[in-house]
Design an enzyme around this catalytic site. Structure first.
Site, short mmCIF file in Angstrom:
data_model
loop_
_atom_site.label_atom_id
_atom_site.label_comp_id
_atom_site.label_asym_id
_atom_site.label_seq_id
_atom_site.Cartn_x
_atom_site.Cartn_y
_atom_site.Cartn_z
CG HIS A 114 -19.90 37.13 -31.14
ND1 HIS A 114 -20.85 36.86 -30.18
CD2 HIS A 114 -19.65 38.36 -30.84
CE1 HIS A 114 -20.96 37.48 -29.22
NE2 HIS A 114 -20.12 38.58 -29.43
CD GLU A 117 -10.17 16.82 -39.21
OE1 GLU A 117 -11.14 16.10 -39.15
OE2 GLU A 117 -9.79 17.34 -40.26
CG ASN A 170 -1.97 -1.00 1.13
OD1 ASN A 170 -1.87 -1.85 0.21
ND2 ASN A 170 -2.74 -1.32 2.37
CE LYS A 223 -11.63 17.18 -47.99
NZ LYS A 223 -12.59 16.28 -47.53
CE LYS A 243 -1.23 0.83 -10.18
NZ LYS A 243 -1.62 1.34 -9.05
CB SER A 277 -9.95 12.36 -49.30
OG SER A 277 -11.01 11.51 -49.80
N1 ARG Z 1 -1.51 -3.26 -7.38
C1 ARG Z 1 -2.01 -3.00 -6.30
C2 ARG Z 1 -2.46 -1.28 -6.62
O1 ARG Z 1 -2.04 -0.83 -7.67
C3 ARG Z 1 -1.03 -2.79 -5.37
C4 ARG Z 1 -1.18 -2.53 -3.91
C5 ARG Z 1 -1.84 -3.79 -3.47
N2 ARG Z 1 -2.25 -3.77 -2.14
C6 ARG Z 1 -3.19 -4.49 -1.74
N3 ARG Z 1 -3.31 -4.33 -0.41
N4 ARG Z 1 -3.91 -5.47 -2.26
O2 ARG Z 1 -2.98 -0.53 -5.94
#
Ligand code: ARG
Length: 495
Positions: free
Chosen positions: A189, A323, A143, A316, A358, A310
């Protein structure tokens, strides 16, 4: 059945499933299939589909450098604080360096069956070092590890984006300098309004991008805080020194609440907002480029290398790049929406929902970088069709305000001058003339304050060159602004 043959090496830890009941033989090459970190509590390997669903390696493997860098700092701290032996800390650091070198050289492929990059690196370390490798995760959780990795990774990506933005601003400055006297109609405008220069118009985008640079730098400052030591959520009983990992990783501070350390993703939200605003700006710019290349405007021509044809219409030449930039803004806004939605309802502290951060933030960065780096050469190689801009400026009575101002300077109240000029414009339209071609007697028939001097007052070059008010389009303002912006950009890249 599926016993790993490791030629005497330690198996990676994610490849070990301890099925045996106690006592556990830690040295044994037990096992079956790929396995998780949470061995011990479990008696079965995870279901294959569930593993795929749970796994993040396909998108977090790009954080391998930051993961290893963070682990080296952590191991060093553990050694310095005497939580593990110095010699073991050093072995771990050497082992991690080896893994990094091997991934970079291609000698070691990241195993896409691993659950995530953290598991892979730790597993590989243990495979190389044996039980020493198993000491790395002391006083740490994935974590705080992932919270650190993503901050380090985004810090680098933010720097890359800042580099791209500065380059784009530089190109804008060069084009603005070249076009400091290129008269074009300014619009409100989408109606021709008042005369400006193309250089002045371009510098508006530089102003937006300068704010974008500030926003990214600002988000970076709040992000550069070290969560390591928050552990799973509640800190630790080991006597760690968080200032060591903080300085080793070049971070400004460490987080002051262990729950916040692992559950804050504000920096993803801030960066995704900053990236979204960048896309708003690029999209507006792209929209103007698309308009300017059309036959209706023909103010610029894009280089063949940055246009497409095109499949059916041979005549074109399409501004596809612009775009696409305009279109990809939707994708980046979507990433922001994903992040906001993921974060809005999760209780403290870490929840697996946060793994979704992520893909969204990486996609936002990838998309914006791709857009800017394609935009830069497209802009740099465009041809400015100055005569067409000038011809467009000559139509549309964009010097009408200057005509009224001329009367004001001769003593008329602005409202009267406005009305007289409005009547003149109506007259011109009726006669098929412009303010430049309308004979003096027509002017004087409407208001006898007019004399020969009006033709100079409404001359487009003079109209622009006299707009010297601070922030206005006069050539000297544009050149001074270019110098100011270049100076800002260079100073900002110093730190
Ligand atoms: N792959 C997990 C994430 O991106 C990593 C952390 C995992 N932690 C856990 N308590 N399962 O968040």
């Amino acid at each position: 059945e599926n016993v790993l043959d490791l030629n005497g090496q330690q198996p990676p830890i994610y490849a070990i499933l301890t099925l045996s009941q106690s006592p556990i033989d830690f040295s044994a090459k037990e096992t079956i299939q790929k396995m998780q970190l949470w061995q011990g509590r479990f008696s079965k390997a995870i279901d294959k589909k569930t593993n795929d669903f749970n796994s993040s390696i396909s998108f977090d493997s790009r954080m391998f450098r930051e993961d290893i860098e963070g682990s080296m700092a952590h191991a060093d701290m553990l050694g310095t604080c005497g939580i593990i032996d110095r010699s073991e800390a050093d072995k771990i650091i050497e082992g991690l360096k080896g893994i990094l070198a091997d991934i970079e050289s291609g000698a070691l492929a990241i195993d896409m069956e691993a659950e995530d990059i953290h598991t892979f690196v730790e597993g590989e370390l243990t495979a190389r070092l044996g039980s020493t490798g198993k000491r790395l995760h002391t006083s740490r959780s994935r974590n705080d590890q992932v919270a650190l990795d993503i901050r380090l990774n985004l810090r680098k990506q933010a720097d890359d984006i800042l580099g791209d933005l500065r380059e784009l601003v530089n190109v804008i400055c060069s084009k603005a300098e070249e076009n400091a006297e290129t008269v074009m109609p300014g619009y409100t405008h989408l109606q021709r309004a008042q005369p400006i220069t193309f250089g002045h118009h371009l510098l508006d985008y530089a102003a937006m991008l300068l704010r974008d640079i500030q926003r990214v730098e600002d988000a970076k400052r709040r992000m550069n805080v070290n969560p390591l030591g928050s552990c799973a959520l509640a800190g630790t009983t080991y006597e760690i020194d968080r200032s060591l990992t903080t300085s080793a990783l070049g971070m400004d501070d460490f987080s002051r609440n262990s729950l916040d350390g692992v559950s804050d993703r504000d920096f993803c939200l801030e960066l995704a907002s900053a990236l979204s605003i960048i896309m708003v700006h690029l999209s507006r710019f792209a929209e103007e480029i698309i308009l300017w290349c059309s036959w209706e405007f023909k103010f610029i021509e894009l280089d063949d290398a940055f246009s497409t044809g095109s499949s059916i219409m041979p005549q074109k030449k399409n501004p596809d790049i612009a775009e696409l930039v305009r279109g990809k803004s939707g994708r980046v806004f979507g990433d922001l929406m994903t992040l906001l939605t993921v974060m809005k309802g999760i209780p403290l502290a870490y929840n697996k929902d946060m793994q979704e951060d992520k893909e969204a933030i990486f996609d936002a960065f990838d998309t914006v970088r791709m857009c800017i780096t394609t935009f830069i050469p497209m802009l740099n190689t465009m041809t400015v069709l100055k005569d067409n801009m000038r011809a467009a400026a000559a139509k549309g009575f964009i010097n009408a305000t200057d005509c009224a101002d001329y009367l004001v300077k001769k003593g008329l109240p602005f409202r009267d001058a406005y009305k007289a000029t409005g009547t003149l414009v109506a007259k011109c339209i009726e006669m098929g003339e412009t303010l430049e071609t309308l004979p003096l007697e027509e002017y004087r028939a409407i208001c006898d304050t007019f004399d020969e001097g009006v033709y100079e007052a409404i001359n487009l070059d003079i109209c622009v060159s006299q707009r010297k008010s601070a922030g206005g389009p006069a050539k000297e303002n544009t050149l001074a602004n270019v110098a100011r912006i270049r100076n800002l950009i260079n100073n900002e890249s110093d730190h």
